[in-house]
Scaffold this active site. Structure first.
Site, PDB file in Angstrom:
ATOM      1  N   HIS A  64      -7.610  -3.300   2.190  1.00 13.59           N
ATOM      2  CA  HIS A  64      -6.422  -3.672   2.950  1.00 13.59           C
ATOM      3  C   HIS A  64      -6.498  -2.946   4.290  1.00 13.59           C
ATOM      4  O   HIS A  64      -6.933  -1.786   4.356  1.00 13.59           O
ATOM      5  CB  HIS A  64      -5.145  -3.285   2.190  1.00 13.59           C
ATOM      6  CG  HIS A  64      -4.805  -4.265   1.102  1.00 13.59           C
ATOM      7  ND1 HIS A  64      -4.054  -3.924  -0.001  1.00 13.59           N
ATOM      8  CD2 HIS A  64      -5.115  -5.586   0.957  1.00 13.59           C
ATOM      9  CE1 HIS A  64      -3.907  -4.995  -0.780  1.00 13.59           C
ATOM     10  NE2 HIS A  64      -4.537  -6.002  -0.220  1.00 13.59           N
ATOM     11  N   ASP A  66      -4.716  -1.368   6.283  1.00 21.69           N
ATOM     12  CA  ASP A  66      -4.143  -0.035   6.577  1.00 21.69           C
ATOM     13  C   ASP A  66      -5.022   1.105   6.052  1.00 21.69           C
ATOM     14  O   ASP A  66      -4.722   2.265   6.280  1.00 21.69           O
ATOM     15  CB  ASP A  66      -2.709   0.081   6.020  1.00 21.69           C
ATOM     16  CG  ASP A  66      -2.582  -0.230   4.532  1.00 21.69           C
ATOM     17  OD1 ASP A  66      -3.296  -1.126   4.053  1.00 21.69           O
ATOM     18  OD2 ASP A  66      -1.763   0.423   3.858  1.00 21.69           O
ATOM     19  N   HIS A  67      -6.154   0.748   5.397  1.00 19.29           N
ATOM     20  CA  HIS A  67      -7.003   1.796   4.822  1.00 19.29           C
ATOM     21  C   HIS A  67      -8.375   1.920   5.481  1.00 19.29           C
ATOM     22  O   HIS A  67      -9.105   2.849   5.196  1.00 19.29           O
ATOM     23  CB  HIS A  67      -7.168   1.572   3.315  1.00 19.29           C
ATOM     24  CG  HIS A  67      -5.870   1.755   2.584  1.00 19.29           C
ATOM     25  ND1 HIS A  67      -5.559   2.890   1.879  1.00 19.29           N
ATOM     26  CD2 HIS A  67      -4.768   0.952   2.516  1.00 19.29           C
ATOM     27  CE1 HIS A  67      -4.338   2.769   1.383  1.00 19.29           C
ATOM     28  NE2 HIS A  67      -3.838   1.605   1.759  1.00 19.29           N
ATOM     29  N   HIS A 138      -4.172  -2.951  -8.255  1.00 18.12           N
ATOM     30  CA  HIS A 138      -3.571  -3.250  -6.956  1.00 18.12           C
ATOM     31  C   HIS A 138      -3.774  -4.718  -6.557  1.00 18.12           C
ATOM     32  O   HIS A 138      -3.528  -5.090  -5.420  1.00 18.12           O
ATOM     33  CB  HIS A 138      -4.176  -2.308  -5.910  1.00 18.12           C
ATOM     34  CG  HIS A 138      -3.479  -2.331  -4.593  1.00 18.12           C
ATOM     35  ND1 HIS A 138      -2.100  -2.322  -4.461  1.00 18.12           N
ATOM     36  CD2 HIS A 138      -3.964  -2.377  -3.328  1.00 18.12           C
ATOM     37  CE1 HIS A 138      -1.791  -2.362  -3.180  1.00 18.12           C
ATOM     38  NE2 HIS A 138      -2.894  -2.408  -2.475  1.00 18.12           N
ATOM     39  N   ASP A 209      -3.969   2.921  -3.458  1.00 16.46           N
ATOM     40  CA  ASP A 209      -2.849   1.993  -3.674  1.00 16.46           C
ATOM     41  C   ASP A 209      -2.946   1.440  -5.089  1.00 16.46           C
ATOM     42  O   ASP A 209      -3.977   0.896  -5.474  1.00 16.46           O
ATOM     43  CB  ASP A 209      -2.926   0.811  -2.696  1.00 16.46           C
ATOM     44  CG  ASP A 209      -2.509   1.178  -1.282  1.00 16.46           C
ATOM     45  OD1 ASP A 209      -2.384   2.383  -1.013  1.00 16.46           O
ATOM     46  OD2 ASP A 209      -2.328   0.252  -0.467  1.00 16.46           O
ATOM     47  N   HIS A 267       1.794   7.277   1.199  1.00 17.14           N
ATOM     48  CA  HIS A 267       1.831   5.828   1.392  1.00 17.14           C
ATOM     49  C   HIS A 267       3.269   5.313   1.300  1.00 17.14           C
ATOM     50  O   HIS A 267       3.570   4.307   0.656  1.00 17.14           O
ATOM     51  CB  HIS A 267       0.936   5.136   0.344  1.00 17.14           C
ATOM     52  CG  HIS A 267       0.528   3.738   0.717  1.00 17.14           C
ATOM     53  ND1 HIS A 267       1.275   2.637   0.393  1.00 17.14           N
ATOM     54  CD2 HIS A 267      -0.549   3.253   1.366  1.00 17.14           C
ATOM     55  CE1 HIS A 267       0.677   1.534   0.826  1.00 17.14           C
ATOM     56  NE2 HIS A 267      -0.431   1.889   1.425  1.00 17.14           N
TER      57      HIS A 267
HETATM   58 ZN   LIG Z   1      -2.014   0.526   1.710  1.00 24.40          ZN
HETATM   59 ZN   LIG Z   2      -3.310  -1.855  -0.450  1.00 27.45          ZN
END
Ligand SMILES: [Zn+2]
Ligand SMILES: [Zn+2]
Length: 367
Positions: A64, A66-67, A138, A209, A267
Site C-alpha cells: 500500500h 503509505d508504506h 490485511h 497493517d 498507524h
Molecule cells: Zn498503511
Molecule cells: Zn495497508
C-alpha cells in the site's frame, strides 16, 4: 548490546502535520534496519538524531502506497551521494513487480539494489539474531516481521566463582562467553559451574497493517515489544473489520493474550490524535504506549527494567522544542514512560497530535 526502535512515522494512510507515514527504524548495536518507508521517511531521518544513514536493509510489510512511496526518493538520494554499498530490500511476494515500476522513477543508481521476497517463515539469519516474516490479515499480500535474539548465557554467579577460586578478571568473561578456563593454581572450570540457565534473548514484533490475527498473536508471544497498528478507535470497529485494520482496544486484547511486555500502537487514522486510542487500549492492556514521531522505545533486558518509551528520544533538544511546539510538553526527551493507564499520565494531557492543523478530517481507509 543496545536495541531500540525509532518511530519515524506513526500515521496511517495519510500524513498529518505531526505524524509522518509508516517508517520504523530498528537499531541493534551498529546495525540500522528500516521497516517500511512511507513518503517523507528520508526527511524524518534527516530531522532525527539518526540522520540519513547509509541503510543496508529495508523491509517492506506490504505494498500500500503509505508504506513504500518514500523508497524511490531515498534510493535516489543515496545515488546522488555516490553510494557504492549495495542495499537489500525485503518484502512479501510482489516486490520484484513493484520495483519494475519504481525503477522507472528512480532510474539508474550508483549501487546495486538486491530484492528478496519473503514468504511467511522466511527471513534472515545473523550470528546472534534473526528476522523472519509472518503472515498477517490485511486483504493483500503482507508480512509482519519478528526480530528475535538468540538466547543469552545464564547469569554469572559471582559468589560461586569466588568460592571456586577463580581470580577476578578476564577469566570471568571467557566463562561467560561459554569457554572452559584453566585456573592459574591448577584445575579447569567449565561454564556450567558458574552460569545459570540460558536466558531468552529479546524479541520485537512489527505487525504492520493487519486486523488482529492469529498469526500475529503467535508471533508476538512473550515479545518484549509488539508494535501494532491502531488505525481506528472502537467507535469505528465496523470500519476496522471492513478494511482489515485494527482498533486500539482490539490490538490491546491481542497484546494481553500474547503476554507481551509492551504494546506500541501506531498507524493512527488522521481522525485520531493518540490519547483517545491510548485510553481505550490501556483499559485492556495497561502497558500500552502510543508513540509520536521521533519517540524511541529502548528495549532493555528484563533485569535492566525492560522496554521503556523515550519521548522525543530521536530529536535534539532544539529540534524537539520545534516539533512539540508550544504546548508546554517540550523538554521532556528523557522522560521515562511506563505506559500506566491513569489520567495523570502526561500522554493523556498533551495537546493532541495535529490538533492545530484544522481539526479532524474524515479518516481514510486506503493503506
Ligand atoms: Zn498503511
Ligand atoms: Zn495497508
Amino acid at each position: 548490546m543496545d536495541l531500540d526502535v525509532v518511530f519515524l512515522g506513526t500515521s496511517g494512510s495519510v500524513p498529518t502535520a505531526r505524524r509522518g507515514l509508516a517508517g520504523t527504524l530498528l537499531r541493534r548495536g551498529g546495525e540500522r534496519i528500516l521497516v517500511d518507508c512511507g513518503e517523507g521517511t528520508q526527511r524524518q531521518l534527516l530531522r532525527s538524531t539518526v540522520g540519513l544513514v547509509e541503510l543496508h536493509e529495508v523491509f517492506l510489510t506490504h505494498y500500500h502506497a503509505d508504506h513504500y512511496l518514500g523508497l524511490p526518493g531515498m534510493l535516489k538520494t543515496f545515488a546522488l551521494r555516490g553510494r557504492n554499498a549495495p542495499l537489500t530490500v525485503y518484502g512479501p511476494p510482489g516486490l520484484v513487480d513493484l520495483f519494475g515500476v519504481l525503477r522507472r522513477i528512480f532510474g539508474k543508481l550508483t549501487y546495486d539494489v538486491e530484492l528478496q521476497e519473503l514468504r511467511p517463515g522466511e527471513g534472515v539469519e545473523r550470528s546472534d539474531y534473526r528476522i523472519f516474516a509472518f503472515s498477517v490479515e490485511h486483504g493483500v499480500t503482507a508480512n509482519g516481521y519478528c526480530l528475535v535474539e538468540d538466547p543469552r548465557p545464564g547469569r554469572f554467579d559471582l559468589d560461586r566463582a569466588r568460592k571456586l577460586g577463580i581470580p577476578q578478571g578476564p577469566l570471568f568473561g571467557r566463562l561467560q562467553a561459554g569457554e572452559s578456563v584453566a585456573l592459574p593454581q591448577g584445575g579447569t572450570i567449565s561454564p556450567e559451574q558458574v552460569l545459570g540457565p540460558p536466558r531468552p534473548g529479546r524479541k520485537i514484533v512489527l505487525a504492520g497493517d493487519t486486523r488482529p490475527g492469529r498469526e500475529v498473536l503467535e508471533a508476538a508471544r512473550e515479545a518484549d515489544l509488539l508494535v501494532h497498528e491502531a488505525t481506528f478507535a472502537s467507535e469505528e470497529q465496523a470500519r476496522a473489520d471492513e478494511t482489515l485494520h485494527s482498533t486500539g482496544a482490539a490490538a490491546a486484547e491481542l497484546a494481553r493474550l500474547a503476554g507481551v511486555k509492551m504494546l506500541a500502537l501506531t498507524h493512527l487514522s488522521n481522525r485520531y490524535f493518540g490519547p483517545e486510542i491510548a485510553r481505550e487500549a490501556r483499559a485492556v492492556f495497561p502497558r500500552t504506549v502510543v508513540p509520536r514521531d521521533f519517540d524511541i522505545i529502548d528495549i532493555r533486558f528484563p533485569e535492566r527494567g525492560g522496554p521503556r518509551l523515550v519521548k522525543g528520544g530521536a530529536l535534539g533538544r532544539q529540534k524537539e522544542a520545534d516539533a512539540h511546539g508550544s504546548d508546554g510538553s517540550a523538554g521532556g526527551g528523557e522522560e521515562p514512560h511506563g505506559g500506566g493507564g491513569d489520567s495523570d499520565d502526561p500522554e493523556l494531557r498533551r495537546d493532541p497530535v495535529g490538533a492545530r492543523n484544522g481539526g479532524r478530517a474524515p479518516s481514510e481507509t486506503a493503506g
